[in-house]
Enzyme design. Structure first.
Site, PDB file in Angstrom:
ATOM      1  N   LYS A 147       0.838  -1.196   0.000  1.00  0.00           N
ATOM      2  CA  LYS A 147       0.000   0.000   0.000  1.00  0.00           C
ATOM      3  C   LYS A 147       0.874   1.248   0.000  1.00  0.00           C
ATOM      4  O   LYS A 147       2.047   1.121   0.350  1.00  0.00           O
ATOM      5  CB  LYS A 147      -0.956  -0.012   1.196  1.00  0.00           C
ATOM      6  CG  LYS A 147      -0.252   0.100   2.535  1.00  0.00           C
ATOM      7  CD  LYS A 147      -1.123   0.666   3.603  1.00  0.00           C
ATOM      8  CE  LYS A 147      -1.244   2.157   3.494  1.00  0.00           C
ATOM      9  NZ  LYS A 147      -1.045   2.925   4.695  1.00  0.00           N
ATOM     10  N   HIS A 239      -7.297  -0.125   5.816  1.00  0.00           N
ATOM     11  CA  HIS A 239      -7.459  -0.898   7.055  1.00  0.00           C
ATOM     12  C   HIS A 239      -8.872  -0.811   7.644  1.00  0.00           C
ATOM     13  O   HIS A 239      -9.468  -1.820   7.996  1.00  0.00           O
ATOM     14  CB  HIS A 239      -6.452  -0.428   8.110  1.00  0.00           C
ATOM     15  CG  HIS A 239      -5.039  -0.331   7.598  1.00  0.00           C
ATOM     16  ND1 HIS A 239      -4.520  -1.219   6.701  1.00  0.00           N
ATOM     17  CD2 HIS A 239      -4.037   0.547   7.862  1.00  0.00           C
ATOM     18  CE1 HIS A 239      -3.257  -0.891   6.441  1.00  0.00           C
ATOM     19  NE2 HIS A 239      -2.945   0.170   7.120  1.00  0.00           N
TER      20      HIS A 239
HETATM   21  C1  BG6 Z   1       0.100   1.946   7.969  1.00  0.00           C
HETATM   22  C2  BG6 Z   1      -0.037   3.443   7.967  1.00  0.00           C
HETATM   23  O1  BG6 Z   1      -0.540   1.377   6.873  1.00  0.00           O
HETATM   24  O2  BG6 Z   1      -0.471   1.423   9.159  1.00  0.00           O
HETATM   25  C3  BG6 Z   1       0.601   4.052   9.206  1.00  0.00           C
HETATM   26  O3  BG6 Z   1       0.605   3.962   6.814  1.00  0.00           O
HETATM   27  C4  BG6 Z   1       0.060   3.402  10.449  1.00  0.00           C
HETATM   28  O4  BG6 Z   1       0.383   5.457   9.253  1.00  0.00           O
HETATM   29  C5  BG6 Z   1       0.147   1.878  10.336  1.00  0.00           C
HETATM   30  O5  BG6 Z   1       0.811   3.857  11.543  1.00  0.00           O
HETATM   31  C6  BG6 Z   1      -0.557   1.218  11.506  1.00  0.00           C
HETATM   32  O6  BG6 Z   1      -0.288  -0.162  11.465  1.00  0.00           O
HETATM   33  P1  BG6 Z   1      -0.297  -1.023  12.789  1.00  0.00           P
HETATM   34  O7  BG6 Z   1      -0.127  -2.414  12.325  1.00  0.00           O
HETATM   35  O8  BG6 Z   1       0.830  -0.525  13.627  1.00  0.00           O
HETATM   36  O9  BG6 Z   1      -1.620  -0.746  13.423  1.00  0.00           O
END
Ligand code: BG6
Length: 484
Positions: A147, A239
């Site tokens: 992504k 997400h």
């Molecule tokens: C990423 C984003 O996709 O996901 C980030 O670009 C974010 O900004 C991250 O911090 C969060 O991922 P996780 O797995 O730490 O919740």
């Protein structure tokens, strides 16, 4: 068949922090194919040993200890480095020769991993095609795309067109690392391997759903990417909408990639399109105080570091059940949670006082950290007449299963190697997600939108978000993870 994994963006952060550690763990668990070579490609002038040392250093930092010498040295023999520039077509013919030599002209399956700057994805794919690197006749050729997948619907479509010109859809693996999290997959299991939740998982029993991804850290060193992106495109398009589809989808007939993705796509298609009026009333954004002091951020930046969005899914299961999605940086704590807020009992027997909605049953699916599930329900307080209190039953992964949960990339890389795309996004899924996000992003850039609201860091976002929920007779579940 032997395997070659080619990582574009080999000197980058993701390779160092996520991909190589995941591949290393898979190697230690004996899950990588026996003959599996890993080739790093980037412009940096490493040789094999320099790249290996660079990766070893960062693995030691991440694990806070040196990896086992023997394991690492065996793993390191699989790592090879090729210095090349994605923007230079000629480097692809050199890469093709390099791979042919490495593979000793034996048939190999190949995976290409795009972990470079996203504006190079199309060029990379086109060059892979032009130089015969993706020729499926010579063994399976898959591509994993990191992504962000485009920056809006138009760019996502154009990237899909470039990909489809070289790879069939079945060989394209669009990563959303949230789908690799154990607790997200467990949501599928909770819903579809138990019979007690499904009968109440609908508008008859559920008042609303909250999906929160809160991060306590500020934007920090990623400000140049972040300032052009904002939380809506960084977190919601992928997400949060993935979490929503898994929460809301119907049971597929089988656990099979296209059957699962068909069901997720149906949810996205059923999301009620926003009108200019609902855009104003159903979305809000904020920016943490101090964001404009981050290095590289203009002092009049309107970039959203917090957003809350209310969506409706117009189908038999969900009509009129709001799905509240919110995410932000510099929030109270790091927590990703899905809250299923059930309706109040139709008639309160035990108290004259009307209990607020937030006092009704609630299922909290704690995605991270402290992964687990909590069911909240009313209990009689002993020796206090018929006084009631909300208490809970809980399940914690950590308590129930030993060992740390594996990083999402382990599962996703292994699935891609094994050709299972169930936990990857399909082209229509990604495009539909942009169709939901684009109108919001465009509205926020329009004169009709109010300026971004500044919120104090280390709380739960702008005060207006709390008031907005209260006006709808609801409360955010502002609780940091408590399970252990
Ligand atoms: C990423 C984003 O996709 O996901 C980030 O670009 C974010 O900004 C991250 O911090 C969060 O991922 P996780 O797995 O730490 O919740």
């Amino acid at each position: 068949m032997p395997y070659t994994i080619v990582i574009f963006g080999a000197s980058g952060d993701l390779t160092r922090r996520k991909l190589i550690p995941a591949l290393y763990q898979l190697f230690r668990k004996n899950r990588l194919p026996k003959d599996c070579k890993i080739v790093g490609v980037s412009r940096s002038k490493f040789d094999d040993d320099a790249w290996r040392n660079h990766l070893l250093e960062s693995l030691s930092d991440l694990q806070k200890q040196d990896p086992d010498k023997n394991d690492w040295s065996q793993f390191a023999t699989r790592l090879r480095y090729f210095s090349g520039d994605i923007a230079v077509a000629e480097d692809f013919s050199n890469l093709s020769e390099f791979l042919a030599q490495l593979e000793a002209s034996q048939p190999h399956e190949r995976i290409f991993y795009l972990s470079t700057s996203p504006n190079l994805y199309s060029a990379a794919v086109t060059n892979l095609g032009k130089h015969g690197l993706a020729n499926q006749a010579e063994g399976s050729r898959r591509i994993i795309v990191e992504k962000p997948f485009g920056t809006n619907l138009a760019t996502a479509k154009s990237l899909n067109t470039s990909l489809h010109a070289v790879f069939p859809e079945s060989q394209i693996y669009r990563i959303d690392h949230y789908l690799g999290k154990e607790s997200v997959q467990n949501l599928l299991v909770l819903r579809f391997a138990n019979s007690i939740f499904e009968p109440i998982w609908n508008r008859n029993y559920i008042d609303h759903v909250q999906i929160t991804v809160a991060e306590s850290l500020p934007v920090g060193s990623r400000s140049s990417y972040y300032n052009a992106t904002g939380v809506l495109r960084d977190m919601f398009q992928n997400h949060l909408l993935q979490l929503l589809t898994i929460t809301a989808m119907e049971a597929p007939a089988r656990y099979a990639p296209n059957m699962i993705r068909d069901e997720k796509v149906k949810v996205l298609r059923a999301i009620r399109p926003m009108t200019p009026k609902t855009l104003a009333g159903s979305t809000l954004r904020g920016q943490y105080d101090g964001y404009r002091n981050e290095s590289g951020v203009p002092n009049d930046s309107q970039t959203d570091t917090f957003a809350a969005v209310k969506l409706f899914i117009d189908n038999w299961r969900w009509t009129d059940v709001p799905f509240y999605l919110r995410s932000g940086k510099a929030m109270s704590c790091r927590t990703t949670q899905i809250v299923i807020q059930f309706r109040k009992p139709p008639h309160m027997l035990f108290s004259d006082e009307a209990k607020p909605q937030a006092e009704a049953n609630r299922l909290v699916i704690q995605i991270q950290p402290a992964e687990g599930i909590q069911l909240h329900f009313q209990t009689k307080v002993p020796d206090a007449g018929m006084k009631l209190r909300l208490t809970d039953l809980d399940f914690s992964f950590q308590r129930e299963f030993s060992g740390a949960l594996p990083d999402a990339y382990q599962r996703l890389l292994l699935d891609a190697i094994n050709g299972d795309a169930s936990l990857f996004a399909r082209s229509d899924e990604v495009e539909l997600a942009w169709e939901i996000i684009d109108p919001i992003a465009n509205f926020w850039r329009s004169p009709a939108a109010t300026p971004v609201e500044i919120y104090p860091p280390q709380l739960w976002g702008p005060e207006t978000a709390t008031e907005w929920m209260r006006r709808q007779g609801r409360e955010w579940f502002d609780v940091c993870p408590v399970l252990n």
